[in-house]
Enzyme design. Sequence first.
Site, short mmCIF file in Angstrom:
data_model
loop_
_atom_site.label_atom_id
_atom_site.label_comp_id
_atom_site.label_asym_id
_atom_site.label_seq_id
_atom_site.Cartn_x
_atom_site.Cartn_y
_atom_site.Cartn_z
NE ARG A 101 -11.97 5.09 63.05
CZ ARG A 101 -12.28 6.37 63.19
NH1 ARG A 101 -12.73 6.80 64.36
NH2 ARG A 101 -12.18 7.22 62.19
NE ARG A 106 -11.51 6.12 69.19
CZ ARG A 106 -12.09 4.95 69.38
NH1 ARG A 106 -11.49 4.04 70.14
NH2 ARG A 106 -13.24 4.67 68.83
CG ASP A 121 -25.81 28.91 100.85
OD1 ASP A 121 -24.64 28.62 101.15
OD2 ASP A 121 -26.80 28.42 101.42
CD GLU A 181 -21.85 7.32 66.80
OE1 GLU A 181 -21.80 6.08 66.74
OE2 GLU A 181 -20.92 8.04 66.40
CD GLU A 224 -20.11 11.81 67.02
OE1 GLU A 224 -19.19 12.40 66.43
OE2 GLU A 224 -20.07 10.61 67.31
CD GLU A 277 -15.44 13.12 67.54
OE1 GLU A 277 -15.57 11.92 67.86
OE2 GLU A 277 -14.80 13.48 66.52
CD GLU A 329 -10.80 10.22 67.93
OE1 GLU A 329 -12.02 10.02 68.05
OE2 GLU A 329 -10.15 9.82 66.94
CG HIS A 357 -14.23 9.63 70.78
ND1 HIS A 357 -14.34 9.01 69.56
CD2 HIS A 357 -14.61 8.72 71.71
CE1 HIS A 357 -14.77 7.77 69.73
NE2 HIS A 357 -14.94 7.58 71.03
CD GLU A 390 -20.58 8.58 70.51
OE1 GLU A 390 -19.97 8.35 69.45
OE2 GLU A 390 -20.64 7.77 71.46
#
Length: 442
Positions: free
Chosen positions: A314, A333, A52, A187, A194, A130, A331, A243, A132
């Site tokens: 970063r 992020r 359903d 982390e 992580e 990745e 990547e 990420h 976390e």
Amino acid sequence: MGYTKEDILRIAREQNVRFIRLQFTDLLGTIKNVEIPLSQLEKALDNKMMFDGSSIEGYVRIEESDMYLYPDLDTWVVFPWVTEDRVARLICDVYMPDGTPFAGDPRGILKRVLKEAEELGFSTMNVGPEPEFFLFKTDERGNPTHEVNDQGGYFDLAPTDLGENCRREIVLTLEEMGFEIEASHHEVAPGQHEIDFKYSDAVTAADRIQTFKLVVKTVARQHGLHATFMPKPLFGVNGSGMHCHLSLFRDGENAFYDPDDPLGLSDTARWFMAGVLHHARGFAAVTNPTVNSYKRLVPGYEAPNYVAWSASNRSPMVRIPASRGLSTRIEVRNPDPAANPYLCLAVMLKAGLDGIKNRMRLPAPTNRNIYVMTEEERIEEGIQMLPSSLREALDELIRDEVICEALGDHALSYFYELKEIEWDMYRMQVHQWERDQYLTLY
């Protein structure tokens, strides 16, 4: 592994499997399942298992509720934490009674966008996620408290890292289920962890994110802990991201790699990245889908809140990891682990493909720390911010025709409605911070 129907029936008998979970994902990213006894497995493998759909978030109305689950045989796995009357699982695609894919099935939406990539000559999108998570202590009734399980920091080890044993058991369980684990560690924030697993094609990666969440929560509970993928459960410390490392392949070759380019990036990679940046504000409601998501996307806690890219820095939203050749990738992020992984990957892929189709110009990289730049400097360099709230993200989503097309009319309308309700519930609630600030002041 490439399982056949006969393989699955044989393994189920040999391993004393008594129940099978037919899993699928609702529009908000929550895993759902219909559990069947072994006697119904053959019927399920013939795509004849009905459920359903009117009770599932973002699916269909009650007058059109009959839907079918089509198991993906390659997702067969026996859960290692049940030793007697064992339980297995199959991840399913959702179909309508007429045999057509259901337009609101998140897994089907991702497959549809991947089909578009295939038509452009890209056979595979590889994804390395990745996700976390935090571990919180539970009370005597097993309910989560607001107390994390340790005060460890980045790469700490026992006895400071009190989640080490739980994390190791999660890794061992995942390996029993076919994951190739690359690393696990504490982390930055207290209680934050992580575990990285090897990249795979986009659908498999999304399936694994869902399986990963289930395993993490199950094993944590066995250790008397509560695991949460809430993006920002604690004030004043880093939140949890997811990420996503992305690359496109054509004829077995990485379409993002060009050995003659100073950065080793092909035109395809640059166009793709330009598309991701161009549509970043439009897809934020999908990659960062909760009110809480925007408590993470603030300066000072490593989460990216600026729409920019760099090969080394970063602080921007998109980074280029150092590996080249087959490992060349971007990547992204900003996504967080509350996102529906199928929709998250679908909208990022759609954005990148739009960049490729229109050969979008990639802006210059931002190699300075954006967090210390003034607003005037950011404006001068054309650096936009990601939305600062779910409300702003929803407004951006509905204006972005490409991202709306990726979701499709059905998923878009239901997702937008559900998220507007979430925003209104948050907006109208009186929070403790307001009482602390204003109750005696006014």
